[in-house]
Design an enzyme around this catalytic site. Structure first.
Site, PDB file in Angstrom:
ATOM      1  N   THR A   1       8.928  -1.604  -5.089  1.00 46.21           N
ATOM      2  CA  THR A   1       9.806  -1.212  -4.148  1.00 46.21           C
ATOM      3  C   THR A   1      10.314  -2.535  -3.496  1.00 46.21           C
ATOM      4  OG1 THR A   1       9.847   0.882  -2.516  1.00 46.21           O
ATOM      5  CG2 THR A   1       9.849  -0.696  -1.533  1.00 46.21           C
TER       6      THR A   1
ATOM      7  N   ARG B   1      14.674  13.680  -3.426  1.00 51.56           N
ATOM      8  CA  ARG B   1      14.158  13.417  -2.924  1.00 51.56           C
ATOM      9  C   ARG B   1      13.857  12.329  -2.246  1.00 51.56           C
ATOM     10  NH1 ARG B   1      10.893   8.511  -3.493  1.00 51.56           N
ATOM     11  NH2 ARG B   1       7.756   9.230  -2.555  1.00 51.56           N
TER      12      ARG B   1
ATOM     13  N   GLY C   1      11.745   9.095   0.260  1.00 51.39           N
ATOM     14  CA  GLY C   1      10.529   8.378   0.158  1.00 51.39           C
ATOM     15  C   GLY C   1      10.751   8.130   1.446  1.00 51.39           C
TER      16      GLY C   1
ATOM     17  N   THR D   1       4.878  -0.197   1.216  1.00 49.59           N
ATOM     18  CA  THR D   1       5.493   0.217   0.518  1.00 49.59           C
ATOM     19  C   THR D   1       4.485   0.738  -0.985  1.00 49.59           C
ATOM     20  OG1 THR D   1       5.884  -0.572  -2.521  1.00 49.59           O
ATOM     21  CG2 THR D   1       4.506  -1.761  -0.648  1.00 49.59           C
TER      22      THR D   1
ATOM     23  N   GLY E   1       5.362   7.278  -1.450  1.00 46.47           N
ATOM     24  CA  GLY E   1       5.764   7.700  -0.140  1.00 46.47           C
ATOM     25  C   GLY E   1       4.730   8.537   0.457  1.00 46.47           C
TER      26      GLY E   1
HETATM   27  N1  ASP Z   1       7.194   3.956  -0.993  1.00 46.29           N
HETATM   28  C1  ASP Z   1       8.412   4.128  -1.738  1.00 46.29           C
HETATM   29  C2  ASP Z   1       8.882   5.953  -2.661  1.00 46.29           C
HETATM   30  O1  ASP Z   1       8.145   6.397  -2.354  1.00 46.29           O
HETATM   31  C3  ASP Z   1       8.170   3.424  -3.683  1.00 46.29           C
HETATM   32  C4  ASP Z   1       6.961   1.757  -4.042  1.00 46.29           C
HETATM   33  O2  ASP Z   1       7.189   1.577  -3.187  1.00 46.29           O
HETATM   34  O3  ASP Z   1       6.537   2.501  -4.489  1.00 46.29           O
HETATM   35  O4  ASP Z   1       9.748   5.206  -3.020  1.00 46.29           O
END
Ligand code: ASP
Length: 313
Positions: free
Chosen positions: A177, A205, A207, A228, A231
């Site tokens: 992210t 989905r 997040g 990040t 999620g």
């Molecule tokens: N937080 C993000 C999600 O779950 C992914 C990430 O930050 O690595 O979509």
């Protein structure tokens, strides 16, 4: 001149061979995004302009999981999400399940500034992007060789079934992210976050990254935060607002709040988590519990920092 500052991240998560081989490029990507956002602040632009600019850079960089280079869902499609928040007046914008829009964070900002809503998803978001003339790209633009390899590898290692691949990805917790937080000359803070989400996610989905209070939160009274990691875990713990609440209700300092949240309150939470945060004094902090978090910050006090791994700061 009042202090200005920017911090950016390019995702917290597990290490990989690919990341080890491309460490320098990741650092360069962080540097470019950070410098671009910092330039905006130096020229007197708002914190909101700076976080949008920095995140645009990372969305355009195929190494990071946002915009071009987004992770693929179970059907090998790209579905992106983003959020942005202004600490001066708590105005916010968010978008999810959006395809084809080159810079989802710019769409989130347009939703904030040009509609009566905060959060628009899916086809409605794409229609709005088209209406206001935001740049759209064919799906092939977003799908990098690396993202496609990750997808096929997951399928293979999981007996070529979509369900198996999903389980495999859950175990590897592969994701990324991008995000930014900034403080401008006027003393306002802002936060922005953008992502392709987790690999092999179910179509549709959503997040944490597009959720105000979880992926992004900004309030001049407390701080600006971009999160990040996994999620589903970040949503459960209302990550970004949690930091602000510790400052506002418990009187903790910024660094103390982030450290306490990550390493005390959530020390047993299962999942990768990372946050970057700053406040109106220009204090910057970054915390994560994962193997790596691409990150950097720069302030008008002459501080500058970039790293991929936990070795520093
Ligand atoms: N937080 C993000 C999600 O779950 C992914 C990430 O930050 O690595 O979509």
């Amino acid at each position: 001149m009042n202090k200005i500052a920017i911090a950016v991240h390019g995702g917290a998560g597990p290490d990989s061979e690919f990341i080890r081989q491309h460490q320098k490029e990741y650092e360069q990507g962080i540097q470019e995004a950070m410098d671009a956002g910092y330039r905006v602040l130096e020229e007197g632009g708002s914190a909101l302009d700076a976080v949008e600019e920095a995140v645009n850079y990372l969305e355009d960089n195929p190494l990071f999981n946002a915009g071009r280079g987004s992770a693929l869902n179970k059907k090998a499609e790209v579905e992106m999400e983003a959020s942005i928040m202004n600490g001066q007046d708590l105005k916010s914008g968010a978008v999810s399940i959006v395809k084809n829009v080159k810079n989802p964070v710019t769409l989130a900002r347009a939703i904030m500034e040009k509609t009566e809503h905060i959060y628009i998803g899916d086809m409605g978001a794409l229609e709005f992007a088209n209406q206001i003339g935001l740049k759209v790209m064919p799906e092939a633009y977003f799908i990098t060789d690396h993202a496609f390899e990750q997808y096929t590898k997951a399928l293979k290692e999981a007996d070529n079934t979509m369900e198996g691949a999903g389980q495999y990805q859950v175990k590897r917790k592969t994701h990324g992210t991008v995000g930014a937080v900034a403080l401008d000359k006027e003393g306002n803070v802002a936060a922005a976050t953008s992502t392709g989400g987790t690999e092999n996610k179910a179509p549709g989905r959503i997040g944490d990254s597009s959720m105000i209070g979880t992926g992004s939160y900004a309030n001049n009274k407390t701080c600006a935060v971009s999160s990040t990691g996994d999620g589903e875990v970040l949503i459960q713990h209302v990550m970004a607002f949690h930091v602000s609440a510790l400052i506002q209700y418990k009187g903790l300092g910024l660094k103390e709040a982030c450290h306490y949240l990550m390493h005390n309150e959530l020390k047993d939470a299962e999942g990768d988590m990372g946050i970057i945060a700053l406040d109106t004094t220009g204090t910057v902090t970054m915390e994560f519990n994962s193997e790596r978090m691409h990150r950097g910050y720069k302030t008008s006090d002459g501080e500058q920092f970039i790293a991929n791994y936990p070795d520093k700061l």
